[in-house]
Design a protein around this motif. Structure first.
Motif, short mmCIF file in Angstrom:
data_model
loop_
_atom_site.label_atom_id
_atom_site.label_comp_id
_atom_site.label_asym_id
_atom_site.label_seq_id
_atom_site.Cartn_x
_atom_site.Cartn_y
_atom_site.Cartn_z
N MET A 105 0.94 -1.32 0.14
CA MET A 105 -0.16 0.06 -0.10
C MET A 105 1.06 1.12 0.13
O MET A 105 1.82 1.28 0.88
N ASN A 106 0.49 2.16 -0.57
CA ASN A 106 1.32 3.36 -0.77
C ASN A 106 0.77 4.50 0.10
O ASN A 106 -0.11 4.73 0.66
N VAL A 107 1.97 4.98 0.64
CA VAL A 107 1.93 6.10 1.91
C VAL A 107 3.08 6.80 1.45
O VAL A 107 3.95 6.74 0.78
N ASN A 108 2.92 8.16 1.95
CA ASN A 108 3.89 9.31 1.50
C ASN A 108 5.39 8.80 2.33
O ASN A 108 5.32 8.38 3.32
N GLU A 109 6.29 9.12 1.46
CA GLU A 109 7.56 8.68 1.56
C GLU A 109 8.10 9.40 3.05
O GLU A 109 8.85 8.82 3.89
N LEU A 110 7.92 10.62 3.20
CA LEU A 110 8.19 11.41 4.40
C LEU A 110 7.58 10.56 5.86
O LEU A 110 8.46 10.36 6.59
N GLU A 111 6.26 10.41 5.62
CA GLU A 111 5.78 9.61 7.00
C GLU A 111 6.35 8.28 7.17
O GLU A 111 6.58 7.87 8.35
N ASN A 112 6.69 7.70 5.88
CA ASN A 112 6.97 6.11 5.96
C ASN A 112 8.54 6.25 6.60
O ASN A 112 8.97 5.42 7.49
N GLU A 113 9.26 7.29 6.30
CA GLU A 113 10.66 7.49 6.75
C GLU A 113 10.71 7.80 8.34
O GLU A 113 11.22 7.12 9.25
N LEU A 114 9.58 8.69 8.80
CA LEU A 114 9.53 8.82 10.23
C LEU A 114 9.02 7.67 11.19
O LEU A 114 9.70 7.42 12.00
N LYS A 115 8.42 6.94 10.43
CA LYS A 115 8.01 5.39 11.02
C LYS A 115 9.19 4.63 11.11
O LYS A 115 9.39 3.96 12.19
N LEU A 116 10.09 4.45 10.12
CA LEU A 116 11.29 3.70 10.33
C LEU A 116 12.07 4.13 11.27
O LEU A 116 12.71 3.50 12.02
N ILE A 117 12.18 5.43 11.41
CA ILE A 117 13.21 5.97 12.42
C ILE A 117 12.63 5.90 13.92
O ILE A 117 13.40 5.22 14.64
N LEU A 118 11.39 5.98 14.09
CA LEU A 118 10.61 5.84 15.44
C LEU A 118 10.71 4.16 15.69
O LEU A 118 11.10 3.82 17.00
N LYS A 119 10.71 3.41 14.73
CA LYS A 119 10.79 1.86 14.89
C LYS A 119 12.20 1.66 15.39
O LYS A 119 12.05 0.56 16.33
N ASP A 120 13.04 1.95 14.60
CA ASP A 120 14.63 1.73 14.95
C ASP A 120 14.87 1.97 16.60
O ASP A 120 15.61 1.58 17.25
N ALA A 121 14.39 3.43 16.91
CA ALA A 121 14.63 4.01 17.96
C ALA A 121 14.20 3.25 19.19
O ALA A 121 14.60 2.91 20.17
N VAL A 122 12.79 2.84 18.97
CA VAL A 122 12.02 1.97 19.98
C VAL A 122 12.83 0.71 20.19
O VAL A 122 13.06 0.22 21.32
N LYS A 123 13.33 0.29 19.13
CA LYS A 123 13.95 -1.29 19.21
C LYS A 123 15.36 -1.05 19.92
O LYS A 123 15.48 -1.94 20.67
N VAL A 124 16.25 0.05 19.74
CA VAL A 124 17.11 0.13 20.35
C VAL A 124 17.14 0.45 21.85
O VAL A 124 17.72 0.01 22.92
N ALA A 125 16.16 1.33 22.05
CA ALA A 125 15.77 1.82 23.30
C ALA A 125 15.10 0.85 24.35
O ALA A 125 15.52 0.56 25.47
N PHE A 126 14.30 0.04 24.01
CA PHE A 126 13.40 -1.03 24.68
C PHE A 126 13.39 -2.46 24.21
O PHE A 126 12.89 -3.30 24.88
N ASP A 127 14.07 -2.80 23.03
CA ASP A 127 14.22 -3.80 22.53
C ASP A 127 13.02 -4.81 22.32
O ASP A 127 12.74 -5.85 22.53
N ILE A 128 12.00 -3.71 21.61
CA ILE A 128 10.58 -4.20 21.33
C ILE A 128 10.40 -3.85 20.14
O ILE A 128 10.97 -2.75 19.53
#
Length: 547
Positions: free
Chosen positions: A1-24
């Motif tokens: 499904m298509n979403v705008n690239e900027l929002e998708n990038e922010l989601k990936l940034i947040l996902k990575d940060a959550v994974k590093v911070a809390f390992d979830i």
């Protein structure tokens, strides 16, 4: 499904940060555009969503996530933690401005989704071929076509279908009405049947019969001649429907015939498959739809042995599914409310998923002029038709107004507003924005300006606000497609038009004393033109370059 690239990038940034911070792992991250621009370019509530999993206060979770994001690397000015744990993102201007080149590069494909492996059949209009299409049909036509356009652009494999009711009493009444009008052309007066058709289109049909058959039908009461007139009349009226729909920018991939379905035995095949749920009572044959959530069982065969309309409809829908569709969508009038549960129950009885069929009920339309309801055509004195609306207000206004409200809402179509050339008329307002952009770009071209996609000087708040909205278009496409709500495209068009008009009134675009800034702003206008044009295509209104 298509979403705008900027929002998708922010989601990936947040996902990575959550994974590093809390390992979830967290997949469902919501990114929103704050209504108040003082709250940043984008916001998320991800800290509030995961605080329970990590057993910490949401504000503390948010601060920990922020500490694990490289702001400089991702061109983020700052991230503020506010309220109960919202995270507000303030992006570097260049990050937003870089969207201009991406939009222009994708052109007609900006906002278009990747192909989705789901085949959808959308049936709409399906009016009896016994006369001109009226207001209700017009609303269905505009809505159904726009829904199909949104689904296709979002990536779905869509087929548009029209079900022709070419059997039954209505077709017999059409045939008799045509013969009565035909005989009148030879001075023979007869009464129209009680439920006959009185429209001027029947007189035109009779003239066509005379043109083709001369007087040879006058004294021939054979069944063969009757069937010949029936076939001619049905095909003639259907051709008229096809012609006006084409003019209204509506096309169909499949024209399915009730008569052909009957000859193919679709009803009998379906009832045979439903036999475990069929029983006889009170000399009628019933389908136990209550087994699948209906409020009462439904009659399939009446006491006189004739099918109810429900029975062949089951066969028709079974045939559609057997053609390989994953999902069926029907647009029906609001008076079909009771039809929803029974047809879903029948399909479940046939072994299909309960979500196989979605029925979109389309509410009635009132045509208003100067606060008074208009029921009759000025031209014919009869019910208002699509032809009347096209002649009165044009295709663009007719389509836009019908699509601009949810199908489930009653709608008052304001003739005066639709014809006005003012900013109060939403379609005029939107098309004027597009034409204004074209005029500016043409003027710049005549003065030898070019487009500069570097966008380093695009920093004005009005520019960035417009850019954020342009970047939302892919999300609007997805939302409109998934919810079958093309009115959301109309809402979006109004927002873009308003932001453009506001931007242009405050920021000088063509300035010979500042060539670089002018050419970057011209690129922003080109991107706006691309997005507006793509949005116009979803609801099939004209991209006017001059007004």
């Amino acid at each position: 499904m298509n979403v705008n690239e900027l929002e998708n990038e922010l989601k990936l940034i947040l996902k990575d940060a959550v994974k590093v911070a809390f390992d979830i792992d967290v997949d469902n991250i919501d990114i929103m555009i704050p209504k108040d621009k003082a709250h940043g370019d984008y916001a998320t509530n991800v800290a509030m969503k995961i605080c329970g999993r990590v057993k910490q206060k949401p504000q503390d979770v948010a601060h920990i996530i922020v500490s694990n994001i490289d702001l400089e690397k991702h061109q983020i000015k700052k991230i503020e933690v506010v309220g109960p744990g919202f995270m507000n993102f303030f992006l570097e201007e260049n990050k937003l401005a870089a969207l201009i080149g991406k939009i222009i590069d994708k052109g007609n494909d900006f906002g278009k989704g990747n192909p989705i492996d789901e085949k959808i059949n959308v049936e709409f209009v399906s009016a009896n071929p016994t006369g001109d299409l009226h207001l209700g049909h017009a609303r269905q036509a505009a809505l159904g076509d726009s829904i199909c356009r949104c689904l296709s652009f979002a990536g779905y494999d869509v087929k548009r279908e029209y079900y022709i009711n070419d059997l039954g009493n209505q077709i017999d009444n059409l045939t008799i009405s045509a013969l009565v009008r035909y005989k009148e052309l030879f001075g023979i007066s007869e009464e129209l049947p009680e439920n006959g058709y009185h429209g001027k289109e029947i007189i035109t049909l009779a003239k066509e019969l005379k043109e083709k058959y001369g007087n040879s039908l006058l004294n021939d009461d054979s069944i063969e001649t009757y069937e010949k007139v029936k076939s001619f009349s049905t095909n003639y009226m259907l051709d008229e429907i096809k012609r006006i729909l084409k003019e209204f920018r509506v096309s169909f991939d499949i024209w399915s015939s009730e008569k052909a379905n009957k000859e193919a035995g679709f009803t009998e095949k379906a009832l045979e498959k439903l036999s475990p749920y069929i029983y006889k009572s009170e000399d009628a044959t019933w389908l136990r739809t209550t087994d699948f959530g209906d409020d009462k069982d439904r009659v399939l065969v009446k006491t006189d042995g004739a099918y109810t309309y429900f029975a062949p409809d089951i066969g028709y829908h079974m045939d559609k599914m057997q053609r390989g569709y994953d999902r069926l969508i029907d647009l029906l009038g609001a008076d079909h409310h009771g039809y929803v549960n029974r047809m879903n129950a029948a399909l479940m009885g046939l072994g299909f998923n309960k979500d196989t069929l979605h029925i979109e009920l389309v509410q009635m339309v009132r045509l208003m002029e100067n606060g008074i309801e208009v029921k009759m055509s000025k031209r014919t004195g009869k019910s208002v038709t699509i032809k009347d609306l096209i002649e009165e207000v044009g295709i663009d206004a007719t389509r836009y107004f019908f699509v601009s409200r949810a199908a489930s809402t009653h709608f008052d179509f304001d003739l005066g507003l639709a014809k006005s050339t003012s900013n109060e008329n939403p379609v005029y307002y939107a098309q004027y924005a597009y034409a204004r952009i074209c005029s500016i770009l043409e003027s710049a071209k005549q003065q030898n300006f070019e487009l500069d996609l570097t966008s380093t000087l695009i920093t004005h708040p009005k520019e960035l606000q417009l850019l954020r909205m342009l970047n939302e278009f892919p999300n609007v496409v997805v939302d409109a497609a998934q919810t079958l709500s093309p009115y959301k495209v109309c809402n979006y068009i109004q927002k873009v038009a308003a932001l453009f008009h506001g931007y242009y009134s405050e920021c000088r675009v063509i300035d010979k004393d500042n060539i670089v800034l002018s050419e970057q702003r011209l690129a922003l206008l080109e991107a706006t033109k691309v997005v507006l044009g793509n949005a116009f295509d979803l609801i099939a209104i004209e991209k006017k370059e001059k007004m």
